[in-house]
Design a protein around this motif. Structure first.
Motif, PDB file in Angstrom:
ATOM      1  N   ARG A   6       2.326   5.761  -4.534  1.00 24.42           N
ATOM      2  CA  ARG A   6       1.295   6.018  -3.505  1.00 24.42           C
ATOM      3  C   ARG A   6       1.863   6.726  -2.293  1.00 24.42           C
ATOM      4  NH1 ARG A   6      -2.859   1.397  -2.669  1.00 24.42           N
ATOM      5  NH2 ARG A   6      -3.475   2.553  -0.832  1.00 24.42           N
ATOM      6  N   ASP A  55       0.797  -1.226   0.000  1.00 20.75           N
ATOM      7  CA  ASP A  55       0.000   0.000   0.000  1.00 20.75           C
ATOM      8  C   ASP A  55       0.831   1.279   0.000  1.00 20.75           C
ATOM      9  OD1 ASP A  55      -2.457  -1.097  -0.224  1.00 20.75           O
ATOM     10  OD2 ASP A  55      -3.033  -0.866   1.879  1.00 20.75           O
ATOM     11  N   LYS A  56       2.144   1.142  -0.033  1.00 19.87           N
ATOM     12  CA  LYS A  56       2.963   2.369  -0.032  1.00 19.87           C
ATOM     13  C   LYS A  56       4.077   2.294  -1.064  1.00 19.87           C
ATOM     14  CE  LYS A  56       5.705   0.827   3.951  1.00 19.87           C
ATOM     15  NZ  LYS A  56       6.015   1.032   5.358  1.00 19.87           N
ATOM     16  N   LYS A  66       2.182  10.289  -3.184  1.00 18.83           N
ATOM     17  CA  LYS A  66       0.889  11.001  -3.171  1.00 18.83           C
ATOM     18  C   LYS A  66       0.456  11.328  -1.748  1.00 18.83           C
ATOM     19  CE  LYS A  66      -1.406   9.992  -7.489  1.00 18.83           C
ATOM     20  NZ  LYS A  66      -1.946   8.834  -8.203  1.00 18.83           N
ATOM     21  N   SER A  67       0.678  10.373  -0.859  1.00 19.68           N
ATOM     22  CA  SER A  67       0.275  10.571   0.525  1.00 19.68           C
ATOM     23  C   SER A  67       1.045  11.745   1.150  1.00 19.68           C
ATOM     24  CB  SER A  67       0.524   9.264   1.285  1.00 19.68           C
ATOM     25  OG  SER A  67       0.250   9.410   2.627  1.00 19.68           O
TER      26      SER A  67
END
Ligand code: BES
Ligand code: ZN
Ligand code: ZN
Length: 489
Positions: free
Chosen positions: A193, A188-189, A196-197
């Motif tokens: 991503r 998830d990272k 973006k977070s």
């Protein structure tokens, strides 16, 4: 979430009251609290010793449903960390008992060997950090964080330190942000991503954000970053965050290692070491969270966060041992081991930081070497610097916030070990010893005369076991350290 309150305990309806108790001295001013302590100490099993605990219910003296007494041990041994740990424990206990509104009695001014501001700060930090739960990935949320933690003080103290709760909350929110990024699973990272977070949160705080994508990294010849990223389907990024206050006199660059998963690459890690390698972006998480915190709290320094983000994977496109690459700065590097990837992405970010921003001080944070964990264990970071003043300042900040740092040497003659027969440098040392030092010396080849410090956080970035104010997973190590340091620089 944190509040300073001055209330009459005889009248105020309270869900739970927590009272820290010292073994050999009275540390509270409030008469009601002292009478409650006398009652608790009549219980044989409770003497106020370190980690002693007892709860009493429906006491006639107060309108609190429950009163929890937590032992601090001997008066002379109480320090800020003991206060943090005690209130972290109180928060964790409160969560388990499903409390939503807790009061904690603060020792009176001058009653322990630490000044009031520090006592309050430590208690608030412990409580806020201990109240954090990482349950995003659980379908059923078994526990809930306490909604309100109130610190009980006299009216003067409540007035004097009225600004403190929100400041402590903001700094600890930075730590929690870093913790959550680190604990997040690596699927998830992936670089895009994770980028973006960071970008979403940084923009909310009005930081200037620049993202160099793969195309731009290629155009500007970030050869070392690209070599590490080559094996992964997820493309690399370099995130640059700028905090530019109008009156800033000094520029500080913070560089954070952002390897979202370190498989080792073609030099694949053994199974046992693979599982925790989602932690390898802890430096990046701490740097991004510090920049966000600095913007929220209006630091007076110009701060630049440089965050190279890659995934280190083996594949047909991956870099091989023996490959020679050209770094952003121009030096060629023979890849002796694809698992020594952190130093490669860091040198490109460091060279870029120096060329573009000419910082007075540059600090990098990285989960760089297993050797540093062997040397200092899982709770202490290694600090490397040619500058005694900067090293001392890092170590002092570490003592204050209890993110402990220990100075390591940078011996000139060890540089010999980084020689390559074919390129300007090899990315690993020629012996298996002193790995944390050779890694730091490798970085030092790219800092020129910039005042620099490297902090190897491979040990303390991640906790395998729960402790007083941290759960299993990312610890957020570095955010409180860097923030304290930034206030001094
Ligand atoms: N990410 C690791 C270092 C690490 C190890 C972090 C344990 C946290 C816990 C780093 O990229 C690495 O693999 N370093 C190698 C260097 C070696 C190949 C010279 C190491 O420490 O073994
Ligand atoms: Zn590695
Ligand atoms: Zn790594």
């Amino acid at each position: 979430m944190l509040y300073l309150k001055s209330v009459d305990l005889k009248k105020e309806k309270i869900e739970s009251l927590v009272i820290p108790v010292c073994e050999d001295k009275n540390i509270h001013e409030d008469k009601t609290i002292n009478s409650l302590i006398r009652k608790a100490k009549k219980i044989k099993a409770f003497k106020g010793g370190k980690d002693d605990e007892v709860a009493l219910y429906n006491l006639s003296e107060v309108k609190a449903e429950s009163v929890v007494f937590l032992g601090l041990g001997k008066h002379d041994k109480i320090d800020m960390e003991a206060m943090r740990a005690m209130s972290g424990k109180a928060a964790k206990g409160g969560i388990k008992k499903e409390f939503s509104d807790v009061f904690m009695a603060v020792p009176g001014a001058g009653k322990i060997n630490v000044e009031m501001a520090s006592v309050l700060e430590a208690m608030m930090e412990g409580a806020f950090l201990g109240n954090h739960l990482f349950d995003k990935y659980k379908k059923e949320k078994k526990y809930h964080s306490i909604k309100k933690i109130n610190f009980l003080v006299n009216a003067d103290t409540a007035k004097k330190y009225s600004e403190l709760p929100s400041r402590v909350e903001t700094v600890c929110q930075g730590t929690i942000l870093a913790r959550e990024w680190v604990s997040m699973p690596p699927n998830d990272k992936k670089p895009e991503r994770f980028t973006k977070s960071i970008v979403t949160l940084a923009k909310k705080e009005n930081l200037k954000v620049t993202v160099l994508d793969e195309k731009e990294l290629k155009r500007q010849k970030f050869g070392a970053i690209l070599a590490v990223a080559a094996g992964s389907r997820s493309k690399p990024r370099m995130v640059v965050l700028e905090y530019n206050p109008a009156k800033a006199k000094k520029t500080v660059a913070l560089v954070g290692k952002g390897v979202t998963f370190d498989s080792g690459g073609i030099n694949l890690k053994p199974s046992a070491s693979l599982s925790e390698m989602k932690l390898d972006m802890s430096g990046a998480a701490a740097v991004a969270a510090t920049l966000i915190t600095a913007a929220r709290l209006k630091s007076e320094l110009r701060l630049i966060g440089l965050i190279p983000i890659v995934e280190n994977m083996p594949s047909g496109d991956a870099s091989r041992p023996g490959d020679i690459i050209k770094s952003y700065e121009g030096k060629t590097i023979e890849i002796g081991n694809t698992d020594a990837e952190g130093r490669l992405i860091l040198i490109d970010a460091i060279s870029y930081a120096i060329k573009k921003y000419k910082p007075q001080t540059l600090i990098d944070l990285a989960t760089l070497t297993g050797a540093c964990v062997v040397a200092l264990g899982e709770k202490i970071a290694g600090v490397f610097s040619f500058d005694d003043k900067l090293a001392d300042e890092v170590i002092l900040s570490g003592q204050k916030v209890h993110e402990r740092c220990w100075r390591m040497p940078l011996p000139e003659d060890y540089k010999e070990q980084l020689k390559s027969d074919f390129a300007d440098l090899n990315n690993i040392g020629s012996t298996r010893y002193g790995g944390a030092i050779t890694a730091a010396l490798f970085l030092s080849e790219f800092v020129g005369d910039t005042c620099w410090s490297h902090i190897d956080i491979a040990g303390p970035a991640y906790a395998q076991k729960e402790s007083a104010y941290c759960g299993v997973g990312g610890t957020g190590f570095g955010v409180r350290l860097l923030w304290d340091l930034m206030e001094k620089l």
